[in-house]
Design a protein around this motif. Structure first.
Motif, PDB file in Angstrom:
ATOM      1  N   SER A 125       0.839  -1.204   0.000  1.00 19.03           N
ATOM      2  CA  SER A 125       0.000   0.000   0.000  1.00 19.03           C
ATOM      3  C   SER A 125       0.878   1.261   0.000  1.00 19.03           C
ATOM      4  O   SER A 125       2.050   1.216   0.402  1.00 19.03           O
ATOM      5  CB  SER A 125      -0.899   0.018   1.238  1.00 19.03           C
ATOM      6  OG  SER A 125      -0.109   0.226   2.383  1.00 19.03           O
ATOM      7  N   VAL A 126       0.287   2.389  -0.460  1.00 21.60           N
ATOM      8  CA  VAL A 126       1.058   3.643  -0.498  1.00 21.60           C
ATOM      9  C   VAL A 126       1.529   4.053   0.902  1.00 21.60           C
ATOM     10  O   VAL A 126       2.709   4.365   1.096  1.00 21.60           O
ATOM     11  CB  VAL A 126       0.244   4.776  -1.161  1.00 21.60           C
ATOM     12  CG1 VAL A 126       1.018   6.084  -1.100  1.00 21.60           C
ATOM     13  CG2 VAL A 126      -0.093   4.423  -2.591  1.00 21.60           C
ATOM     14  N   PRO A 127       0.635   4.022   1.930  1.00 22.29           N
ATOM     15  CA  PRO A 127       1.125   4.429   3.260  1.00 22.29           C
ATOM     16  C   PRO A 127       2.282   3.567   3.747  1.00 22.29           C
ATOM     17  O   PRO A 127       3.222   4.065   4.342  1.00 22.29           O
ATOM     18  CB  PRO A 127      -0.101   4.254   4.161  1.00 22.29           C
ATOM     19  CG  PRO A 127      -1.277   4.322   3.242  1.00 22.29           C
ATOM     20  CD  PRO A 127      -0.808   3.753   1.923  1.00 22.29           C
ATOM     21  N   LEU A 128       2.234   2.245   3.435  1.00 18.91           N
ATOM     22  CA  LEU A 128       3.317   1.368   3.895  1.00 18.91           C
ATOM     23  C   LEU A 128       4.621   1.710   3.161  1.00 18.91           C
ATOM     24  O   LEU A 128       5.686   1.810   3.760  1.00 18.91           O
ATOM     25  CB  LEU A 128       2.933  -0.105   3.685  1.00 18.91           C
ATOM     26  CG  LEU A 128       3.931  -1.129   4.223  1.00 18.91           C
ATOM     27  CD1 LEU A 128       4.227  -0.883   5.705  1.00 18.91           C
ATOM     28  CD2 LEU A 128       3.410  -2.539   4.018  1.00 18.91           C
ATOM     29  N   ARG A 129       4.497   1.931   1.833  1.00 16.86           N
ATOM     30  CA  ARG A 129       5.682   2.288   1.049  1.00 16.86           C
ATOM     31  C   ARG A 129       6.272   3.613   1.568  1.00 16.86           C
ATOM     32  O   ARG A 129       7.476   3.768   1.718  1.00 16.86           O
ATOM     33  CB  ARG A 129       5.274   2.441  -0.428  1.00 16.86           C
ATOM     34  CG  ARG A 129       6.425   2.173  -1.360  1.00 16.86           C
ATOM     35  CD  ARG A 129       6.077   2.409  -2.800  1.00 16.86           C
ATOM     36  NE  ARG A 129       4.820   1.850  -3.257  1.00 16.86           N
ATOM     37  CZ  ARG A 129       4.244   2.196  -4.423  1.00 16.86           C
ATOM     38  NH1 ARG A 129       4.798   3.084  -5.200  1.00 16.86           N
ATOM     39  NH2 ARG A 129       3.101   1.654  -4.793  1.00 16.86           N
ATOM     40  N   GLU A 167      -6.610   8.597   3.830  1.00 17.19           N
ATOM     41  CA  GLU A 167      -6.190   8.787   5.225  1.00 17.19           C
ATOM     42  C   GLU A 167      -6.713  10.113   5.753  1.00 17.19           C
ATOM     43  O   GLU A 167      -6.983  11.028   4.959  1.00 17.19           O
ATOM     44  CB  GLU A 167      -4.653   8.818   5.317  1.00 17.19           C
ATOM     45  CG  GLU A 167      -3.980   7.501   5.062  1.00 17.19           C
ATOM     46  CD  GLU A 167      -2.502   7.709   4.808  1.00 17.19           C
ATOM     47  OE1 GLU A 167      -2.161   8.412   3.839  1.00 17.19           O
ATOM     48  OE2 GLU A 167      -1.706   7.207   5.594  1.00 17.19           O
ATOM     49  N   MET A 168      -6.824  10.208   7.085  1.00 17.14           N
ATOM     50  CA  MET A 168      -7.312  11.451   7.703  1.00 17.14           C
ATOM     51  C   MET A 168      -6.277  11.960   8.708  1.00 17.14           C
ATOM     52  O   MET A 168      -5.665  11.167   9.419  1.00 17.14           O
ATOM     53  CB  MET A 168      -8.613  11.186   8.452  1.00 17.14           C
ATOM     54  CG  MET A 168      -9.658  10.482   7.607  1.00 17.14           C
ATOM     55  SD  MET A 168     -11.194  10.224   8.521  1.00 17.14           S
ATOM     56  CE  MET A 168     -10.751   8.895   9.624  1.00 17.14           C
ATOM     57  N   MET A 169      -6.120  13.281   8.741  1.00 12.51           N
ATOM     58  CA  MET A 169      -5.271  13.902   9.758  1.00 12.51           C
ATOM     59  C   MET A 169      -6.159  14.730  10.680  1.00 12.51           C
ATOM     60  O   MET A 169      -7.134  15.344  10.208  1.00 12.51           O
ATOM     61  CB  MET A 169      -4.205  14.781   9.121  1.00 12.51           C
ATOM     62  CG  MET A 169      -3.075  13.962   8.529  1.00 12.51           C
ATOM     63  SD  MET A 169      -1.975  14.937   7.515  1.00 12.51           S
ATOM     64  CE  MET A 169      -2.818  14.955   5.967  1.00 12.51           C
TER      65      MET A 169
END
Ligand code: SF4
Ligand code: SF4
Length: 334
Positions: A2-6, A195-197
């Motif tokens: 996934s993009v967040p993991l990368r 994703e949310m911040m």
């Protein structure tokens, strides 16, 4: 992958290189402010009070890119003002992506849908849409009817075109655990953003509305109640577990303002995105000439109620990488 993991692995490798080089202070993410002008006038904003001649300034592409290169940061959050007003914002974003930076473009989304064509979907590029609540609450927060609907339409259009879309939500004293849950459920489950911040609002001295900034105790109470019943794990929050623990008051940290520095039309802002005690020409000068120990809660009264991610997420990231247990926790929740 996934993009967040990368992205987490890229940032992990960057952190390892800093440690090997014994670099004591380094940026994780730069808050790049290529202009201060905005097409809204939110009551809690501390950025748009500059005089007209400052609001008219635009940072040239090469100045923005050179600043990020000099700093070495792997991630850039382009904010403002409203970045989409900048006539070369697409060129700034594209050049940073080409140089393998992870770029977040923070926007109030008023111009987003009609400017989507200027940008290319990429794992390294994400929209970060400002969304402070559901329709009534968000429109009150930004002081204009119809902005929530525009933002939602822009998010859907961007997702349809394959863009990575994130959101940024700031909470004030008129929020309750229920309003926090409602807006995060809506963004997570109905808009299905990547994703949310989230952030408690910082009490800008220059913001017109001074009555609705959260204190530390209120922040702990709000997030502890909002996150209860396992919701925190269900939401796709773009924060380390330790930073969320910090918001809930389960751990306490000191601020690491050099980890998320801010570069604006004035230069590198001392000490952080939220306070301006002067400017430096380079990140190196900022790091070497700032008395970092003078800032943070208990050290500077302006920091007393600050729990903003630009000060405390870097502390949480560094604490995570120093602990095998916390690293595994961050990977599992990511
Ligand atoms: S959209 Fe952002 S920059 Fe514009 S007025 Fe609101 S808080 Fe300030
Ligand atoms: S606590 Fe840190 S991030 Fe917050 S205002 Fe002070 S220096 Fe900035």
């Amino acid at each position: 992958m996934s993009v967040p993991l990368r992205q987490s692995l890229t940032v992990g490798a960057y952190l390892a290189r800093q440690r090997l080089a014994r670099r004591e202070r380094f940026p994780l993410l730069v808050e790049l402010e290529p202009l201060y002008q905005c097409n809204l006038a939110c009551a809690g904003c501390g950025k748009i009070q500059h005089p007209e001649h400052v609001l008219r300034r635009r940072m040239p592409v090469e100045v923005a890119v050179e600043a990020i290169e000099e700093s070495g940061a792997p991630m850039v959050s382009i904010a403002g003002g409203e970045p989409l007003i900048h006539p070369e914002i697409d060129a700034i974003a594209a050049e940073l992506v080409r140089r393998r930076r992870y770029v977040y473009l923070c926007t109030n989304a008023i111009m987003m849908e009609r400017k989507l064509d200027l940008f290319e979907p990429s794992p390294r590029f994400a929209w970060a849409v400002h969304l402070d609540g559901l329709r009534e609450r968000h429109d009150a927060s930004v002081g204009r009817d119809g902005v929530f609907d525009k933002a939602v339409a822009a998010i859907r259009a961007a997702k349809d075109r394959g863009f990575r879309v994130t959101t940024n939500t700031t909470f004030f004293t008129h929020d309750s655990p229920q309003t926090v849950r409602r807006v995060l459920d809506f963004i997570n489950d109905e808009l299905e953003v990547d994703e949310m911040m989230i952030s408690p609002a910082y009490a800008y001295e220059r913001a017109p509305d001074q009555d609705h900034f959260l204190g530390v105790r209120e922040t702990h109470e709000l997030f502890r109640a909002a996150f209860a019943d396992g919701r925190r794990r269900r939401w796709r929050l773009n924060h380390t577990p330790l930073f969320l623990d910090f918001l809930e008051g389960k751990v306490d940290f000191q601020c690491t303002a050099w980890g998320i520095p801010s570069y604006s039309v004035f230069g590198w802002q001392r000490p952080c995105y939220l306070m301006a005690d002067g400017y430096a020409k380079t990140y190196r000068e900022l790091v070497e000439t700032t008395d970092w120990d003078a800032y943070g809660r208990g050290r500077d009264p302006r920091c007393d109620n600050c729990m903003a991610h630009c000060g405390y997420e870097p502390t949480a990231v560094l604490a995570t990488t120093h602990s095998v247990r916390q690293s595994l926790r961050a990977l599992v929740s990511g």
